[in-house]
Design a protein around this motif. Structure first.
Motif, PDB file in Angstrom:
ATOM      1  N   PHE A  86     -18.572  45.099  62.421  1.00 45.84           N
ATOM      2  CA  PHE A  86     -17.358  44.301  62.250  1.00 45.84           C
ATOM      3  C   PHE A  86     -16.343  45.153  61.492  1.00 45.84           C
ATOM      4  O   PHE A  86     -16.662  45.722  60.442  1.00 45.84           O
ATOM      5  N   ILE A 105     -10.407  41.250  65.797  1.00 44.85           N
ATOM      6  CA  ILE A 105     -10.153  39.824  65.995  1.00 44.85           C
ATOM      7  C   ILE A 105     -11.369  39.061  66.501  1.00 44.85           C
ATOM      8  O   ILE A 105     -11.320  37.843  66.630  1.00 44.85           O
ATOM      9  N   GLY A 106     -12.440  39.790  66.743  1.00 43.91           N
ATOM     10  CA  GLY A 106     -13.678  39.124  67.118  1.00 43.91           C
ATOM     11  C   GLY A 106     -13.660  38.609  68.549  1.00 43.91           C
ATOM     12  O   GLY A 106     -13.991  37.456  68.801  1.00 43.91           O
ATOM     13  N   CYS A 159     -25.241  40.655  61.714  1.00 42.30           N
ATOM     14  CA  CYS A 159     -26.519  40.317  62.316  1.00 42.30           C
ATOM     15  C   CYS A 159     -26.726  41.145  63.588  1.00 42.30           C
ATOM     16  O   CYS A 159     -25.768  41.451  64.299  1.00 42.30           O
ATOM     17  N   MET A 210     -16.725  38.113  58.726  1.00 40.40           N
ATOM     18  CA  MET A 210     -17.636  38.714  59.706  1.00 40.40           C
ATOM     19  C   MET A 210     -18.483  37.629  60.387  1.00 40.40           C
ATOM     20  O   MET A 210     -18.641  37.643  61.608  1.00 40.40           O
ATOM     21  N   MET A 259     -17.696  34.564  60.858  1.00 37.08           N
ATOM     22  CA  MET A 259     -16.871  33.750  61.747  1.00 37.08           C
ATOM     23  C   MET A 259     -16.677  34.411  63.099  1.00 37.08           C
ATOM     24  O   MET A 259     -16.531  33.744  64.110  1.00 37.08           O
ATOM     25  N   VAL A 260     -16.709  35.738  63.080  1.00 37.77           N
ATOM     26  CA  VAL A 260     -16.533  36.478  64.323  1.00 37.77           C
ATOM     27  C   VAL A 260     -17.860  36.614  65.066  1.00 37.77           C
ATOM     28  O   VAL A 260     -17.917  36.481  66.277  1.00 37.77           O
ATOM     29  N   GLN A 261     -18.924  36.873  64.326  1.00 36.64           N
ATOM     30  CA  GLN A 261     -20.178  37.243  64.981  1.00 36.64           C
ATOM     31  C   GLN A 261     -21.165  36.096  65.195  1.00 36.64           C
ATOM     32  O   GLN A 261     -22.048  36.198  66.026  1.00 36.64           O
ATOM     33  N   LYS A 295     -24.651  44.418  64.579  1.00 37.15           N
ATOM     34  CA  LYS A 295     -23.337  44.385  65.218  1.00 37.15           C
ATOM     35  C   LYS A 295     -22.292  44.777  64.184  1.00 37.15           C
ATOM     36  O   LYS A 295     -22.330  44.302  63.053  1.00 37.15           O
ATOM     37  N   ILE A 334      -8.770  33.646  62.314  1.00 34.96           N
ATOM     38  CA  ILE A 334      -9.911  33.685  63.244  1.00 34.96           C
ATOM     39  C   ILE A 334     -10.260  32.263  63.668  1.00 34.96           C
ATOM     40  O   ILE A 334     -10.501  31.980  64.824  1.00 34.96           O
TER      41      ILE A 334
END
Lengths: 238, 240
Positions: A81, A196-197, A76, B153, B155-157, A79, A155
């Motif tokens: 990843f 790893i966000g 979204c 993705m 879960m991170v963003q 961004k 995560i």
């Protein structure tokens, strides 16, 4: 699709039967040497050059020979990843090939990369003629799915510090990079944070803590692991 | 050890199963389906009963005849992460067979379920040699990979609120709606919804209550009715 200005490397000749796939060929290796993936081309990529662009039709898959490739997906608000990092012997684009779709991700060279581009008809032929190779490629997909499911769990359930420790260990193994006895990582902090966000700032803060505890150190813009045992203990959440 | 019941009249042969067309077995003809049925058995699972454990080795392939199943993994903190759901016609545990490895996750019935079981020998002798059937399994694997990548993705963003909205939309799409065309056709605890989303039960309760208060959903015990689907899509920030 391979970029138009991309020319194949002609100073090297690579046969799949001399490569890692060798063990999975069931037929007569001497006979197969030139016939399996016979139209493949060896390509060389510079740092940050793209192998695959999301949404572009793929006419084959890439088998990485040397170097590392980052596989990125846009989420979204555009961004990025980082899904995974492909290293030696990893195949990029296999899932898109199987589902006959355009890839939902892009692939960029992290450093100098050499990759064999195997064309679709050759791959299809191998699926029929060489079940051992086919099975190996399937196992490769299973491994990727196991990895991504493992990441989903981490995560959501691990603390950032645990994830950082685990990432440092796994990327060391992946890159197979070592300076003598030391295990080192040459990815950017941004890439590591993306996996790893977390933010670059927060990751830098955790790295500083690990440096202070002498578990890792930074030399020539590379992260060096000094104490793998302590890092493993952190990764396990102990 | 679970009692494996041999074929009983209430579970038909694969060629007479009404979910065969939505399963991977749709590529087989009637005779091939009959042969496949010869060695299958079925197992009744009560709600909460484990079908297979993470780390154990596969003995065969499971196909859900009725009921619903969750595929889950245990996190380092002991909490569970639900990776995906499975329903009637879905096969489970196929990846461990394909990769000749142990199960990467566990499978548990979330309601009383009947699961058909094809022993490993049937898988090796009848499924794998069939090119279009093994191709179906590989396509399923690629699709699972793609959705797992999307989930990681998100879960991170994405924020928790967006992810819970997305979970509700996923449950609606996957399990469908009841006769009122608004209530999600499954009953899940707040904990389970949190485990799918990757958040705590407390946060799940708080966000669901907020949606309920804003009349986006209606909570009636464990049942969830979607009142404002477009608002839920907007909150979920769905780009695909």
């Amino acid at each position: 699709m391979i970029s138009e200005n991309k020319t194949s490397v002609t100073d090297k000749e690579i046969h799949c039967t001399d490569c890692w796939l060798k063990q999975f060929f069931t037929g007569n290796i001497a006979l197969d040497q030139k016939s399996v993936f016979k139209n493949k081309v060896l390509l060389r990529y510079k740092k940050a050059e793209s192998l695959v662009k999301a949404g572009d039709a793929l006419t084959g898959v890439y088998c990485i020979k040397e170097g590392l490739v980052k596989i990125l997906k846009k989420g979204c608000k555009d961004k990025e990843f980082l899904l995974w990092i492909a290293g030696k012997h990893d195949i990029v684009g296999l899932d898109a090939f199987i589902n006959n779709e355009t890839p939902s991700y892009s692939a960029f060279a992290i450093d100098e990369v050499e990759a064999c581009f195997i064309q679709k008809p050759d791959l299809k032929k191998s699926f029929i003629q060489e079940p051992g190779v086919f099975l190996q490629l399937i196992k490769d997909l299973c491994k990727k799915l196991n990895f991504i499911e493992y990441r989903i769990t981490n995560i959501s359930h691990n603390k950032i510090k645990e994830n950082v420790a685990e990432l440092l260990i796994s990327t060391t193994i992946k890159g197979e990079s070592s300076d003598g006895e030391e295990a080192c990582i040459n990815y950017s902090v941004g890439d590591l944070a993306n996996i790893i966000g977390t933010s670059k700032n927060y990751l830098s803060k955790i790295l500083s803590m690990l440096i202070k505890e002498k578990i890792v150190s930074v030399r020539n813009r590379k992260i060096i692991i000094n104490d793998m045992q302590s890092l493993s203990i952190i990764a396990k959440g102990a | 050890m679970l009692q494996i019941t041999k074929k009983q009249p209430e579970v038909p042969a694969c060629n007479n199963c009404n979910s065969v067309n939505s399963s991977i077995f749709c590529v087989l003809n009637k005779m091939q389906l009959e042969t496949l049925s010869e060695n299958k058995s079925h197992i009744n699972y009560k709600k909460g009963q484990i079908i297979f454990y993470e780390g154990s080795h596969p003995q065969g392939l499971y196909c859900i005849y009725s009921g619903k199943v969750k595929i889950h993994k245990l996190g380092n903190d002991g909490r569970e992460q639900i990776l995906r759901m499975a329903k009637k016609g879905n096969i489970i545990g196929y990846r461990a067979l394909l990769s000749e490895d142990s199960y990467n996750a566990s499978a548990t019935a979330i309601e009383d379920s009947v699961v058909c079981f094809f022993p490993k020998t049937t898988y090796q002798n009848q499924i794998i040699p069939h090119p279009s059937l093994s191709m179906q399994m590989i396509k399923l694997l690629s699709t699972d990979l793609k959705s797992a990548e999307q989930k990681a993705m998100n879960m991170v963003q994405k924020q928790v609120r967006e992810r819970i909205a997305e979970t509700l939309l996923m449950l609606k799409d996957f399990f469908g709606l009841e006769a009122d065309n608004a209530t999600i056709n499954t009953v899940l605890t707040r904990e389970a919804i949190g485990n799918i989303t990757g958040t705590t039960t407390e946060t799940t309760i708080r966000v669901l209550s907020e949606f309920n208060k804003k009349k986006i959903i209606l909570l009636k015990g464990k049942r969830i009715t979607i009142l404002n689907n477009s608002e839920l899509i907007h909150i979920a920030n769905l780009s695909d």
